[in-house]
Design a protein around this motif. Structure first.
Motif, PDB file in Angstrom:
ATOM      1  N   VAL A  57      -7.985   7.629 -37.501  1.00  0.00           N
ATOM      2  CA  VAL A  57      -8.180   7.846 -38.956  1.00  0.00           C
ATOM      3  C   VAL A  57      -7.895   9.633 -39.115  1.00  0.00           C
ATOM      4  CG1 VAL A  57      -9.833   8.216 -40.837  1.00  0.00           C
ATOM      5  CG2 VAL A  57      -9.398   6.029 -39.454  1.00  0.00           C
ATOM      6  N   ALA A  60      -4.400  10.313 -38.779  1.00  0.00           N
ATOM      7  CA  ALA A  60      -3.672   9.923 -40.235  1.00  0.00           C
ATOM      8  C   ALA A  60      -4.142  10.939 -41.188  1.00  0.00           C
ATOM      9  CB  ALA A  60      -4.142   8.706 -40.556  1.00  0.00           C
ATOM     10  N   ARG A  61      -5.141  11.515 -41.466  1.00  0.00           N
ATOM     11  CA  ARG A  61      -5.522  12.515 -42.292  1.00  0.00           C
ATOM     12  C   ARG A  61      -4.884  13.845 -42.107  1.00  0.00           C
ATOM     13  NH1 ARG A  61     -11.767  10.956 -43.032  1.00  0.00           N
ATOM     14  NH2 ARG A  61     -11.620   9.184 -44.315  1.00  0.00           N
ATOM     15  N   GLU A 331      -3.356   6.538 -43.439  1.00  0.00           N
ATOM     16  CA  GLU A 331      -4.841   6.614 -43.195  1.00  0.00           C
ATOM     17  C   GLU A 331      -5.350   4.994 -43.305  1.00  0.00           C
ATOM     18  OE1 GLU A 331      -8.809   7.864 -45.661  1.00  0.00           O
ATOM     19  OE2 GLU A 331      -7.017   9.072 -45.861  1.00  0.00           O
ATOM     20  N   HIS A 332      -4.919   4.200 -44.111  1.00  0.00           N
ATOM     21  CA  HIS A 332      -4.769   2.683 -43.804  1.00  0.00           C
ATOM     22  C   HIS A 332      -4.557   2.239 -42.505  1.00  0.00           C
ATOM     23  CE1 HIS A 332      -6.931   2.040 -47.659  1.00  0.00           C
ATOM     24  NE2 HIS A 332      -5.801   2.789 -48.278  1.00  0.00           N
ATOM     25  N   TRP A 335      -7.215   3.244 -40.113  1.00  0.00           N
ATOM     26  CA  TRP A 335      -8.507   2.259 -40.108  1.00  0.00           C
ATOM     27  C   TRP A 335      -8.174   1.071 -39.172  1.00  0.00           C
ATOM     28  CZ3 TRP A 335     -12.823   3.982 -41.095  1.00  0.00           C
ATOM     29  CH2 TRP A 335     -13.302   4.981 -42.199  1.00  0.00           C
TER      30      TRP A 335
END
Length: 468
Positions: A57, A60-61, A331-332, A335
């Motif tokens: 995560v 991704a951010r 971002e998903h 996760w």
């Protein structure tokens, strides 16, 4: 390069996710060559999964603040460099550190590759290709790692990853977005015409993570740890098969996982039914692995096929559901990757102590059975004493592991007429140890089946209706 970019990026995703289990069959060789302990060598597996779970995560951010192509290229290059470092590691501490760095690069690579695959193929095809590559990598990891360990060395597992990753670096930088064109009622990717316009940040409201598929993925990953990790330990350490034979045996899982897609398209079940059936198949396969009648490898084929079919029916479906049409997409994806690898770590943390304790508990009855077999053997009294002394040393030196009795029998000198009796005694003792090892792994496989059934419950619990 642009035409080859998509396949190279998909291979990169498969490589990174294969690394979650690729060293499983190499752990005994790593243990011997780096002169370390069982607890330390386990961290070669745990460290990668833990860092990937925690880093997905944030990676991704980080990519959301810059360009996906550049961030992906940096992650792939870092993954390649860390893989090379793993190959030349001279100590267990260095290998674990390299694995952690490999996972950091892998986190950037995996979430970034999703964005680039969507740019290349459009939303639906890009997400589907990304998810499928992950399934293939996860399923084939133990097979590929075991085969290379047997044919070359455990270092070759990491060496072979470097050229593929290096080729993917320019591929990531070469990807340009596609502009969708309307075909009927659906949108499909059209010809390249430069980067698509990006919406302003305020135009896209972030979606909340879809909790249900991520929890299901975490539970299934914990269950699959039993099939992808414990099974190969049973084959190599419990049943004394070579890494190459074990690798060929566990190839049933990826073959069945690949076959699951065409089977699902033929039967066309609903998505929820498909995932529910997959969870049930994984649970059934693990129960089958818990109760084999003997150590004949044939008894593992059907249970592995059930696990592989379940893997193919669930993971890519759940991944697509958790990621597709959700923003920000990377971002998903983070996760989802995090959930999967948290599940792997939880599975290792729960299942490993269970089978270790059961293996310890099995030692006393196994030693008693060995003593009875030696006493009942039609050997001269002095030969029985020699066998007992040799076996006593072998058993004392292998506490917590399944001992190899071959060297002990090789040291015993008997009359030529008694050699067939001694050989038969060795086979009987090996059978006794294999039965004890099989029983020691039973509870862990059943616990893995329990994880899969919990995943099934999550799938079947009705969704709450939204009130307007």
């Amino acid at each position: 390069m642009h035409r080859a970019a998509g396949p190279l990026l998909a291979v990169t995703v498969a490589l990174v996710l294969a690394d979650s289990a690729v060293v499983t069959l190499a752990l005994p060789d790593i243990l011997r060559e780096l002169d370390t302990s069982v607890g330390q060598v386990a961290w070669v597996l745990i460290s990668f999964n833990l860092v990937l779970a925690l880093g997905a995560v944030p990676a991704a951010r980080l990519l959301a603040r810059g360009r996906a192509a550049g961030g992906s290229a940096v992650g792939i290059a870092l993954f390649a460099g860390a893989s090379a470092w793993c190959a030349v590691a001279g100590s267990i501490d260095v290998l674990i550190a390299a694995r952690c760095l490999q996972a950091v690069g892998g986190a950037l690579a995996v979430v970034g590759c999703l964005e680039l695959l969507v740019r290349s193929y459009g939303e639906r095809r890009g997400v589907a290709l990304w998810a499928t590559a992950g399934v293939v990598g996860t399923a084939t990891g133990p097979f590929a790692g075991g085969l290379m360990t047997e044919l070359i060395s455990w270092q070759s597992i990491f060496v072979v990853q470097v050229p593929f990753a290096l080729l993917a670096v320019p591929a990531a930088l070469a990807v340009r977005a596609v502009v969708p064109v309307v075909v009927g009622a659906e949108q499909e990717p059209g010809p390249e015409s430069g980067p698509a316009p990006r919406p302003a940040p305020e135009e896209v409201a972030p979606d909340r993570p879809d909790v249900r598929p991520n929890i299901t993925l975490a539970l299934l990953s914990a269950a699959l740890t039993a099939a992808l990790f414990l099974l190969v330990l049973l084959l190599v350490e419990g049943w004394s098969r070579s890494p190459g034979i074990a690798a060929l045996t566990v190839s049933v899982v990826p073959i069945a996982a690949i076959a699951a897609g065409p089977l699902a398209r033929l039967l066309q079940p609903g998505e929820q039914v498909e995932v529910a059936v997959g969870c049930f198949l994984i649970a059934g396969g693990l129960v089958g692995l818990a109760i084999p009648p003997s150590s004949d490898l044939a008894w593992t084929i059907a249970p592995q096929a059930l696990v592989g079919l379940g893997l193919g029916l669930t993971v890519d479906r759940l991944t697509a559901r958790a990621v597709q049409l959700r923003r920000p997409r990377a971002e998903h994806a983070g996760w989802t990757i995090g959930a999967r690898h948290v599940g792997v770590v939880v599975g290792l943390a729960v299942l490993t102590p269970v089978f270790t304790a059961d293996l310890q508990d099995a030692q006393v009855p196994a030693q008693e059975a060995i003593t009875a077999l030696v006493l009942d053997a039609p050997l001269q009294p002095e030969d029985k004493v020699a066998v007992a002394q040799a076996l006593g040393g072998a058993l004392a030196g292998e506490q917590g592991q399944v001992p190899d009795l071959g060297p002990a029998f090789a040291r015993v000198v008997v009359e030529p007429a008694e050699r067939p009796v001694l050989d038969r005694l060795e086979r009987d003792l090996d059978d006794q140890l294999e039965r004890a090892a099989t029983r020691a792994f039973r509870d862990s496989f059943l616990a893995g089946a329990g994880f899969a059934l919990l995943a099934l419950l999550v799938v079947l619990v009705p969704r709450r209706r939204r009130t307007t």
